[in-house]
Design a protein around this motif. Structure first.
Motif, PDB file in Angstrom:
ATOM      1  N   GLU A 145       0.847  -1.185   0.000  1.00  0.00           N
ATOM      2  CA  GLU A 145       0.000   0.000   0.000  1.00  0.00           C
ATOM      3  C   GLU A 145       0.886   1.240   0.000  1.00  0.00           C
ATOM      4  OE1 GLU A 145      -2.679  -0.160   3.331  1.00  0.00           O
ATOM      5  OE2 GLU A 145      -3.404  -2.164   2.805  1.00  0.00           O
ATOM      6  N   ASN A 146       0.327   2.339  -0.490  1.00  0.00           N
ATOM      7  CA  ASN A 146       1.033   3.616  -0.440  1.00  0.00           C
ATOM      8  C   ASN A 146       0.800   4.258   0.914  1.00  0.00           C
ATOM      9  OD1 ASN A 146       1.989   3.486  -3.087  1.00  0.00           O
ATOM     10  ND2 ASN A 146       0.053   4.240  -3.888  1.00  0.00           N
ATOM     11  N   HIS A 147       1.849   4.829   1.471  1.00  0.00           N
ATOM     12  CA  HIS A 147       1.754   5.419   2.806  1.00  0.00           C
ATOM     13  C   HIS A 147       2.499   6.749   2.849  1.00  0.00           C
ATOM     14  CE1 HIS A 147       0.229   1.681   4.479  1.00  0.00           C
ATOM     15  NE2 HIS A 147       1.182   1.052   3.836  1.00  0.00           N
ATOM     16  N   SER A 148       2.022   7.605   3.728  1.00  0.00           N
ATOM     17  CA  SER A 148       2.766   8.835   4.010  1.00  0.00           C
ATOM     18  C   SER A 148       3.996   8.455   4.832  1.00  0.00           C
ATOM     19  CB  SER A 148       1.886   9.805   4.808  1.00  0.00           C
ATOM     20  OG  SER A 148       1.658   9.299   6.115  1.00  0.00           O
ATOM     21  N   ILE A 149       4.920   9.378   4.936  1.00  0.00           N
ATOM     22  CA  ILE A 149       6.119   9.157   5.749  1.00  0.00           C
ATOM     23  C   ILE A 149       5.716   8.829   7.189  1.00  0.00           C
ATOM     24  CG2 ILE A 149       8.218  10.220   6.684  1.00  0.00           C
ATOM     25  CD1 ILE A 149       8.440   9.620   3.724  1.00  0.00           C
ATOM     26  N   TYR A 150       4.764   9.574   7.704  1.00  0.00           N
ATOM     27  CA  TYR A 150       4.299   9.336   9.074  1.00  0.00           C
ATOM     28  C   TYR A 150       3.771   7.911   9.220  1.00  0.00           C
ATOM     29  CZ  TYR A 150       1.422   9.474  13.245  1.00  0.00           C
ATOM     30  OH  TYR A 150       0.857   9.181  14.453  1.00  0.00           O
ATOM     31  N   GLU A 151       2.942   7.466   8.278  1.00  0.00           N
ATOM     32  CA  GLU A 151       2.373   6.115   8.346  1.00  0.00           C
ATOM     33  C   GLU A 151       3.458   5.049   8.259  1.00  0.00           C
ATOM     34  OE1 GLU A 151      -2.021   6.854   6.347  1.00  0.00           O
ATOM     35  OE2 GLU A 151      -0.277   6.661   5.039  1.00  0.00           O
ATOM     36  N   LEU A 152       4.464   5.278   7.409  1.00  0.00           N
ATOM     37  CA  LEU A 152       5.575   4.330   7.307  1.00  0.00           C
ATOM     38  C   LEU A 152       6.304   4.206   8.647  1.00  0.00           C
ATOM     39  CD1 LEU A 152       6.999   5.280   3.807  1.00  0.00           C
ATOM     40  CD2 LEU A 152       5.988   3.078   4.445  1.00  0.00           C
ATOM     41  N   CYS A 153       6.512   5.333   9.290  1.00  0.00           N
ATOM     42  CA  CYS A 153       7.191   5.321  10.591  1.00  0.00           C
ATOM     43  C   CYS A 153       6.372   4.567  11.630  1.00  0.00           C
ATOM     44  CB  CYS A 153       7.458   6.749  11.062  1.00  0.00           C
ATOM     45  SG  CYS A 153       8.688   7.609  10.061  1.00  0.00           S
ATOM     46  N   VAL A 154       5.076   4.827  11.652  1.00  0.00           N
ATOM     47  CA  VAL A 154       4.203   4.140  12.608  1.00  0.00           C
ATOM     48  C   VAL A 154       4.204   2.639  12.347  1.00  0.00           C
ATOM     49  CG1 VAL A 154       1.789   3.845  13.329  1.00  0.00           C
ATOM     50  CG2 VAL A 154       2.747   6.144  13.086  1.00  0.00           C
ATOM     51  N   LEU A 155       4.092   2.245  11.076  1.00  0.00           N
ATOM     52  CA  LEU A 155       4.095   0.813  10.732  1.00  0.00           C
ATOM     53  C   LEU A 155       5.403   0.147  11.153  1.00  0.00           C
ATOM     54  CD1 LEU A 155       2.323   0.734   7.258  1.00  0.00           C
ATOM     55  CD2 LEU A 155       1.645  -0.554   9.288  1.00  0.00           C
ATOM     56  N   HIS A 156       6.537   0.775  10.815  1.00  0.00           N
ATOM     57  CA  HIS A 156       7.829   0.181  11.193  1.00  0.00           C
ATOM     58  C   HIS A 156       7.968   0.097  12.715  1.00  0.00           C
ATOM     59  CE1 HIS A 156       9.799  -0.648   7.441  1.00  0.00           C
ATOM     60  NE2 HIS A 156       9.488   0.542   6.991  1.00  0.00           N
ATOM     61  N   ASN A 157       7.528   1.125  13.418  1.00  0.00           N
ATOM     62  CA  ASN A 157       7.595   1.098  14.876  1.00  0.00           C
ATOM     63  C   ASN A 157       6.728  -0.028  15.435  1.00  0.00           C
ATOM     64  OD1 ASN A 157       8.465   2.496  17.445  1.00  0.00           O
ATOM     65  ND2 ASN A 157       6.241   2.479  17.676  1.00  0.00           N
ATOM     66  N   ASN A 158       5.508  -0.151  14.922  1.00  0.00           N
ATOM     67  CA  ASN A 158       4.608  -1.201  15.405  1.00  0.00           C
ATOM     68  C   ASN A 158       5.151  -2.593  15.109  1.00  0.00           C
ATOM     69  OD1 ASN A 158       2.890   0.787  16.305  1.00  0.00           O
ATOM     70  ND2 ASN A 158       1.430   0.568  14.635  1.00  0.00           N
ATOM     71  N   ILE A 159       5.675  -2.772  13.909  1.00  0.00           N
ATOM     72  CA  ILE A 159       6.231  -4.080  13.535  1.00  0.00           C
ATOM     73  C   ILE A 159       7.442  -4.399  14.412  1.00  0.00           C
ATOM     74  CG2 ILE A 159       7.372  -5.388  11.700  1.00  0.00           C
ATOM     75  CD1 ILE A 159       5.529  -3.806   9.719  1.00  0.00           C
ATOM     76  N   ALA A 160       8.319  -3.419  14.611  1.00  0.00           N
ATOM     77  CA  ALA A 160       9.496  -3.626  15.465  1.00  0.00           C
ATOM     78  C   ALA A 160       9.067  -4.019  16.874  1.00  0.00           C
ATOM     79  CB  ALA A 160      10.349  -2.357  15.503  1.00  0.00           C
ATOM     80  N   THR A 161       8.063  -3.341  17.388  1.00  0.00           N
ATOM     81  CA  THR A 161       7.576  -3.629  18.735  1.00  0.00           C
ATOM     82  C   THR A 161       7.000  -5.044  18.823  1.00  0.00           C
ATOM     83  OG1 THR A 161       7.121  -1.287  19.098  1.00  0.00           O
ATOM     84  CG2 THR A 161       6.012  -2.838  20.549  1.00  0.00           C
ATOM     85  N   MET A 162       6.254  -5.447  17.804  1.00  0.00           N
ATOM     86  CA  MET A 162       5.689  -6.800  17.812  1.00  0.00           C
ATOM     87  C   MET A 162       6.782  -7.860  17.721  1.00  0.00           C
ATOM     88  SD  MET A 162       2.096  -6.543  15.681  1.00  0.00           S
ATOM     89  CE  MET A 162       2.616  -5.496  14.332  1.00  0.00           C
TER      90      MET A 162
END
Length: 123
Positions: free
Chosen positions: A27-44
């Motif tokens: 999916e296409n994401h804003s920079i903010y969304e990419l950061c949130v996704l990477h943070n969430n994935i890292a946390t999981m």
């Protein structure tokens, strides 16, 4: 019973990780969304004990945003736990440069102590 619950939680977490990674790649994401996704994935990944993937996603997050001291602190902790003090120092210094907070001073002092650089550990 506890083992079954833990196993079930791990299976559910892996499903969540796969869904988040699919979103990330497809999916296409804003920079903010990419950061949130990477943070969430890292946390999981951290929650299920996969240190390599945790580091990978925190470092990928830094490709989009280099101004969040907490990400550097997280990477500092991960590398310190691996006793990779050279990488830990890089991230501790980056965090320190972003904001000289109590935690950034403590992280540097602790790290210099682990590295047996006692003079710097008491700065």
């Amino acid at each position: 019973m506890l083992l079954n619950n833990t196993k079930q939680m791990s299976v559910e977490m892996l499903k969540e990780i796969r869904e988040a990674e699919y979103k990330l790649e497809n999916e296409n994401h804003s920079i903010y969304e990419l950061c949130v996704l990477h943070n969430n994935i890292a946390t999981m990944y951290h929650d299920i004990g996969n240190r390599i993937k945790t580091i990978e996603h925190f470092e990928r997050l830094l490709q989009y945003n280099t101004t969040v001291a907490d990400v550097y602190n997280n990477l500092y902790c991960l590398y310190r736990e691996e006793r990779n003090y050279k990488k830990a120092l890089e991230y501790a210094l980056d965090s320190f440069r972003l904001g000289q907070t109590e935690i950034s001073y403590k992280n540097l002092a602790d790290l210099y102590f682990y590295m047996k650089d006692y003079k710097k550990s008491v700065f």
